[in-house]
Design a protein around this motif. Structure first.
Motif, PDB file in Angstrom:
ATOM      1  N   GLY A  50      12.235  14.520  48.851  1.00 52.65           N
ATOM      2  CA  GLY A  50      12.013  14.699  50.278  1.00 52.65           C
ATOM      3  C   GLY A  50      10.690  14.098  50.715  1.00 52.65           C
ATOM      4  N   ASP A  51      10.352  14.277  51.983  1.00 50.67           N
ATOM      5  CA  ASP A  51       9.105  13.759  52.536  1.00 50.67           C
ATOM      6  C   ASP A  51       7.879  14.384  51.865  1.00 50.67           C
ATOM      7  OD1 ASP A  51      10.530  12.148  54.274  1.00 50.67           O
ATOM      8  OD2 ASP A  51      10.509  13.640  55.892  1.00 50.67           O
ATOM      9  N   ASP A  52       8.054  15.573  51.301  1.00 55.61           N
ATOM     10  CA  ASP A  52       6.949  16.253  50.632  1.00 55.61           C
ATOM     11  C   ASP A  52       6.795  15.831  49.161  1.00 55.61           C
ATOM     12  OD1 ASP A  52       9.243  17.408  49.619  1.00 55.61           O
ATOM     13  OD2 ASP A  52       8.682  19.463  50.112  1.00 55.61           O
ATOM     14  N   GLY A  53       7.668  14.946  48.695  1.00 57.18           N
ATOM     15  CA  GLY A  53       7.593  14.471  47.318  1.00 57.18           C
ATOM     16  C   GLY A  53       8.313  15.350  46.314  1.00 57.18           C
ATOM     17  N   GLU A  54       8.888  16.450  46.781  1.00 55.30           N
ATOM     18  CA  GLU A  54       9.613  17.369  45.903  1.00 55.30           C
ATOM     19  C   GLU A  54      11.083  16.952  45.829  1.00 55.30           C
ATOM     20  OE1 GLU A  54       8.293  19.949  44.128  1.00 55.30           O
ATOM     21  OE2 GLU A  54       6.381  19.136  44.822  1.00 55.30           O
ATOM     22  N   LYS A  57      21.177   8.206  60.078  1.00 52.44           N
ATOM     23  CA  LYS A  57      20.338   9.252  59.492  1.00 52.44           C
ATOM     24  C   LYS A  57      20.696   9.407  58.013  1.00 52.44           C
ATOM     25  CE  LYS A  57      18.494  11.095  63.333  1.00 52.44           C
ATOM     26  NZ  LYS A  57      17.514  10.250  63.890  1.00 52.44           N
ATOM     27  N   ARG A  58      19.684   9.582  57.193  1.00 50.04           N
ATOM     28  CA  ARG A  58      19.893   9.726  55.752  1.00 50.04           C
ATOM     29  C   ARG A  58      20.506  11.078  55.422  1.00 50.04           C
ATOM     30  NH1 ARG A  58      14.892   8.956  51.942  1.00 50.04           N
ATOM     31  NH2 ARG A  58      14.670   7.369  53.515  1.00 50.04           N
ATOM     32  N   TYR A 102      22.135  13.267  51.775  1.00 53.78           N
ATOM     33  CA  TYR A 102      22.002  13.306  50.324  1.00 53.78           C
ATOM     34  C   TYR A 102      23.303  13.777  49.699  1.00 53.78           C
ATOM     35  CZ  TYR A 102      17.082  12.822  51.314  1.00 53.78           C
ATOM     36  OH  TYR A 102      15.875  12.356  51.775  1.00 53.78           O
ATOM     37  N   PRO A 129      19.165  16.199  55.525  1.00 53.24           N
ATOM     38  CA  PRO A 129      17.831  16.755  55.287  1.00 53.24           C
ATOM     39  C   PRO A 129      17.441  17.710  56.390  1.00 53.24           C
ATOM     40  CG  PRO A 129      17.672  14.484  55.993  1.00 53.24           C
ATOM     41  CD  PRO A 129      19.131  14.787  55.830  1.00 53.24           C
TER      42      PRO A 129
END
Length: 127
Positions: free
Chosen positions: A77-81, A112-113, A115, A126
């Motif tokens: 994700g955007d937070d790197g997790e 839009k992405r 997953y 997301p």
């Protein structure tokens, strides 16, 4: 006797496949790259032909998939997790684009992405 091939994965660009190729070959698994030269000469047609296909002999399929799944990069994700599947709680997701409709086929970067969980197959958006 002609041996059959199994496609382990497809990559958008020829450079993307080289790490996996090197790892599999270092483990003694012969690797074949289908459409690599075509995309080296014209990378714009990657989506049209399905990218570079990393193939192995069918007899090496299980071992190749095991190695590939150990080294492949999963979505973060955007937070790197790592993205966590809301259904099975696995951290094995990859980016997924449906490309439904003419607009998104012509302009896929506007979609839009989402997953896709590689464990259970559920597709999520997301948060």
């Amino acid at each position: 006797m002609e041996e059959k091939f199994f496609t382990v994965a497809a990559f958008e660009f020829p450079a993307d496949v080289q790490i996996v190729r090197g790892k599999l070959e270092s483990e003694g698994i012969p690797v074949f790259l289908k459409d690599e030269n075509t995309l080296n000469s014209d990378p714009i047609i990657s989506d049209a032909i399905g990218g570079v296909k990393l193939q192995v002999y069918t007899k090496d399929k299980d071992r190749a998939l095991q190695i590939y799944n150990e080294i492949r990069a999963y979505a973060v994700g955007d937070d790197g997790e790592p993205i966590i599947c809301p259904n099975c709680k696995a951290q094995r997701s990859e980016a997924y684009y449906e490309r439904k409709g003419l607009f998104y086929k012509l302009f896929p970067f506007f979609e839009k992405r989402k997953y896709k969980c590689l464990n259970c197959g559920i597709i999520t958006k997301p948060e």
